[in-house]
Write a protein that holds these residues in place. Structure first.
Motif, PDB file in Angstrom:
ATOM      1  N   LEU A 156     -41.437   0.466 -13.553  1.00 52.16           N
ATOM      2  CA  LEU A 156     -42.041   1.730 -13.160  1.00 52.16           C
ATOM      3  C   LEU A 156     -43.545   1.512 -13.148  1.00 52.16           C
ATOM      4  O   LEU A 156     -44.135   1.175 -14.176  1.00 52.16           O
ATOM      5  CB  LEU A 156     -41.656   2.818 -14.158  1.00 52.16           C
ATOM      6  CG  LEU A 156     -42.218   4.216 -13.934  1.00 52.16           C
ATOM      7  CD1 LEU A 156     -41.735   4.779 -12.603  1.00 52.16           C
ATOM      8  CD2 LEU A 156     -41.813   5.135 -15.091  1.00 52.16           C
ATOM      9  N   ALA A 157     -44.157   1.648 -11.970  1.00 50.35           N
ATOM     10  CA  ALA A 157     -45.574   1.342 -11.821  1.00 50.35           C
ATOM     11  C   ALA A 157     -46.336   2.550 -11.315  1.00 50.35           C
ATOM     12  O   ALA A 157     -45.782   3.412 -10.623  1.00 50.35           O
ATOM     13  CB  ALA A 157     -45.766   0.165 -10.857  1.00 50.35           C
ATOM     14  N   THR A 158     -47.619   2.602 -11.658  1.00 51.74           N
ATOM     15  CA  THR A 158     -48.486   3.656 -11.139  1.00 51.74           C
ATOM     16  C   THR A 158     -49.802   3.049 -10.692  1.00 51.74           C
ATOM     17  O   THR A 158     -50.342   2.157 -11.355  1.00 51.74           O
ATOM     18  CB  THR A 158     -48.730   4.756 -12.194  1.00 51.74           C
ATOM     19  OG1 THR A 158     -49.571   5.761 -11.644  1.00 51.74           O
ATOM     20  CG2 THR A 158     -49.368   4.204 -13.451  1.00 51.74           C
ATOM     21  N   ASP A 159     -50.286   3.510  -9.546  1.00 55.26           N
ATOM     22  CA  ASP A 159     -51.541   3.011  -9.004  1.00 55.26           C
ATOM     23  C   ASP A 159     -52.682   3.838  -9.587  1.00 55.26           C
ATOM     24  O   ASP A 159     -53.062   4.879  -9.041  1.00 55.26           O
ATOM     25  CB  ASP A 159     -51.527   3.096  -7.479  1.00 55.26           C
ATOM     26  CG  ASP A 159     -52.757   2.445  -6.841  1.00 55.26           C
ATOM     27  OD1 ASP A 159     -53.709   2.127  -7.576  1.00 55.26           O
ATOM     28  OD2 ASP A 159     -52.765   2.265  -5.613  1.00 55.26           O
ATOM     29  N   VAL A 160     -53.228   3.371 -10.707  1.00 57.67           N
ATOM     30  CA  VAL A 160     -54.317   4.107 -11.353  1.00 57.67           C
ATOM     31  C   VAL A 160     -55.585   4.077 -10.511  1.00 57.67           C
ATOM     32  O   VAL A 160     -56.485   4.905 -10.698  1.00 57.67           O
ATOM     33  CB  VAL A 160     -54.610   3.545 -12.766  1.00 57.67           C
ATOM     34  CG1 VAL A 160     -53.439   3.789 -13.695  1.00 57.67           C
ATOM     35  CG2 VAL A 160     -54.957   2.057 -12.704  1.00 57.67           C
ATOM     36  N   GLY A 161     -55.658   3.144  -9.572  1.00 62.16           N
ATOM     37  CA  GLY A 161     -56.837   3.038  -8.727  1.00 62.16           C
ATOM     38  C   GLY A 161     -57.025   4.215  -7.790  1.00 62.16           C
ATOM     39  O   GLY A 161     -58.120   4.416  -7.254  1.00 62.16           O
ATOM     40  N   MET A 162     -55.967   5.020  -7.578  1.00 61.83           N
ATOM     41  CA  MET A 162     -56.075   6.146  -6.653  1.00 61.83           C
ATOM     42  C   MET A 162     -56.228   7.483  -7.362  1.00 61.83           C
ATOM     43  O   MET A 162     -56.437   8.514  -6.712  1.00 61.83           O
ATOM     44  CB  MET A 162     -54.847   6.194  -5.731  1.00 61.83           C
ATOM     45  CG  MET A 162     -53.532   6.510  -6.429  1.00 61.83           C
ATOM     46  SD  MET A 162     -52.107   6.543  -5.270  1.00 61.83           S
ATOM     47  CE  MET A 162     -52.437   8.068  -4.372  1.00 61.83           C
ATOM     48  N   TRP A 163     -56.148   7.499  -8.701  1.00 66.95           N
ATOM     49  CA  TRP A 163     -56.126   8.773  -9.406  1.00 66.95           C
ATOM     50  C   TRP A 163     -57.363   9.624  -9.154  1.00 66.95           C
ATOM     51  O   TRP A 163     -57.271  10.837  -9.001  1.00 66.95           O
ATOM     52  CB  TRP A 163     -55.954   8.537 -10.905  1.00 66.95           C
ATOM     53  CG  TRP A 163     -54.553   8.173 -11.300  1.00 66.95           C
ATOM     54  CD1 TRP A 163     -53.532   7.801 -10.480  1.00 66.95           C
ATOM     55  CD2 TRP A 163     -54.012   8.152 -12.622  1.00 66.95           C
ATOM     56  NE1 TRP A 163     -52.394   7.531 -11.206  1.00 66.95           N
ATOM     57  CE2 TRP A 163     -52.659   7.741 -12.525  1.00 66.95           C
ATOM     58  CE3 TRP A 163     -54.540   8.426 -13.882  1.00 66.95           C
ATOM     59  CZ2 TRP A 163     -51.830   7.608 -13.634  1.00 66.95           C
ATOM     60  CZ3 TRP A 163     -53.721   8.293 -15.001  1.00 66.95           C
ATOM     61  CH2 TRP A 163     -52.376   7.889 -14.875  1.00 66.95           C
ATOM     62  N   PHE A 164     -58.548   8.987  -9.137  1.00 68.71           N
ATOM     63  CA  PHE A 164     -59.791   9.756  -9.065  1.00 68.71           C
ATOM     64  C   PHE A 164     -60.521   9.588  -7.732  1.00 68.71           C
ATOM     65  O   PHE A 164     -61.720   9.860  -7.636  1.00 68.71           O
ATOM     66  CB  PHE A 164     -60.700   9.366 -10.233  1.00 68.71           C
ATOM     67  CG  PHE A 164     -60.093   9.641 -11.580  1.00 68.71           C
ATOM     68  CD1 PHE A 164     -59.980  10.925 -12.068  1.00 68.71           C
ATOM     69  CD2 PHE A 164     -59.591   8.592 -12.355  1.00 68.71           C
ATOM     70  CE1 PHE A 164     -59.394  11.186 -13.303  1.00 68.71           C
ATOM     71  CE2 PHE A 164     -59.002   8.834 -13.590  1.00 68.71           C
ATOM     72  CZ  PHE A 164     -58.905  10.139 -14.072  1.00 68.71           C
ATOM     73  N   VAL A 165     -59.809   9.168  -6.693  1.00 69.55           N
ATOM     74  CA  VAL A 165     -60.416   9.011  -5.378  1.00 69.55           C
ATOM     75  C   VAL A 165     -60.645  10.390  -4.751  1.00 69.55           C
ATOM     76  O   VAL A 165     -59.783  11.273  -4.825  1.00 69.55           O
ATOM     77  CB  VAL A 165     -59.522   8.154  -4.459  1.00 69.55           C
ATOM     78  CG1 VAL A 165     -60.100   8.090  -3.050  1.00 69.55           C
ATOM     79  CG2 VAL A 165     -59.372   6.755  -5.031  1.00 69.55           C
TER      80      VAL A 165
END
Length: 246
Positions: A192-201
């Motif tokens: 189960l993965a999450t793209d933390v790089g897009m959270w605050f875009v």
């Protein structure tokens, strides 16, 4: 060993179905190994995975925690792995529990569970907001008072300024697996993965919003919650490298 591994590495859970399936004989030889991973689609090639860069904005993550509760696998075509099971398939009661997402690349083992042998093509799970007024959450909140009404906590810096983001939104996710996983007498590995790089875009995709302005009631609350909701994925990961096998 990381805090995440220390907290969860030895955890072993038995999958249970709904009340209508009480007494169902779970195949002790079948197994699911669940890993958690973070992806950062906005990490510069020369930087550490926890560094997010969009435009001229930079976020450096120090920790990302979320409250996880309940995982359910659904069989192919909506059918459960065993014809005697009606609709809940393999439901793993696990929480609520705090997990630290790994930020250094790869995947870290989270949960070992017994599930019925079969083929599964969907995973459902909850990122849970422990509610102060809920009797079911009182024991958890008593043990973790800083997570009362908090589902996600992120600590880091935004353009050099320290921030602490606390999200109060709960998320119920249903993710279809591009390649179904097959549980047999050998463990199946699911990440189960999450793209933390897009959270605050930001909405235009040209920079990063100040996470301090994404707290409850502030300007970017809905934007960040929407970004987080879209950031999850799940896939078979037998080599446990945090990347889909296919």
């Amino acid at each position: 060993m990381s805090r995440f591994a220390r907290a969860l590495g030895a955890l072993s859970l038995t999958a249970v179905a709904g009340a209508c399936n009480a007494g169902l004989d779970v195949n002790a030889d079948a197994g699911l190994q669940l890993q958690l991973a973070t992806v950062n689609g906005n990490a510069p090639a020369t930087s550490a995975p926890e560094t997010i860069v969009v435009g001229t904005d930079v976020i450096v993550l120090e920790s990302v925690q979320l409250v996880l509760r309940q995982i359910e696998l659904e069989g192919v075509d909506g059918a459960c792995a065993d014809s005697t099971v009606s609709d809940d398939c393999a439901e793993i009661e696990i929480g609520p529990m705090i997990v630290d997402l790994p930020l250094n690349g790869g995947a870290e083992h989270a949960i070992s569970a017994q599930v019925l042998a079969g083929t599964y093509d969907e995973i459902k799970f909850k990122v849970h907001r422990p509610e102060s007024g809920s009797a079911d959450d009182q024991a958890f909140i008593q043990a973790n008072p800083t997570f009362a009404d908090v589902s996600i906590r992120v600590i880091g810096t935004w353009n050099g300024e320290p921030f602490a983001y606390e999200g109060q939104q709960g998320y119920e996710q249903e993710i279809s697996l591009t390649t179904p996983i097959v549980v047999t007498d050998a463990p199946a590995h699911l990440t189960l993965a999450t793209d933390v790089g897009m959270w605050f875009v930001n909405e235009a995709g040209t920079g990063l919003v100040d996470p301090r302005l994404a707290l409850t009631g502030l300007a970017f609350e809905s934007l960040v919650e929407h970004n987080i909701e879209l950031s999850f994925e799940a896939f078979e990961d037998d080599d446990r490298d945090g990347q889909a096998d296919n």
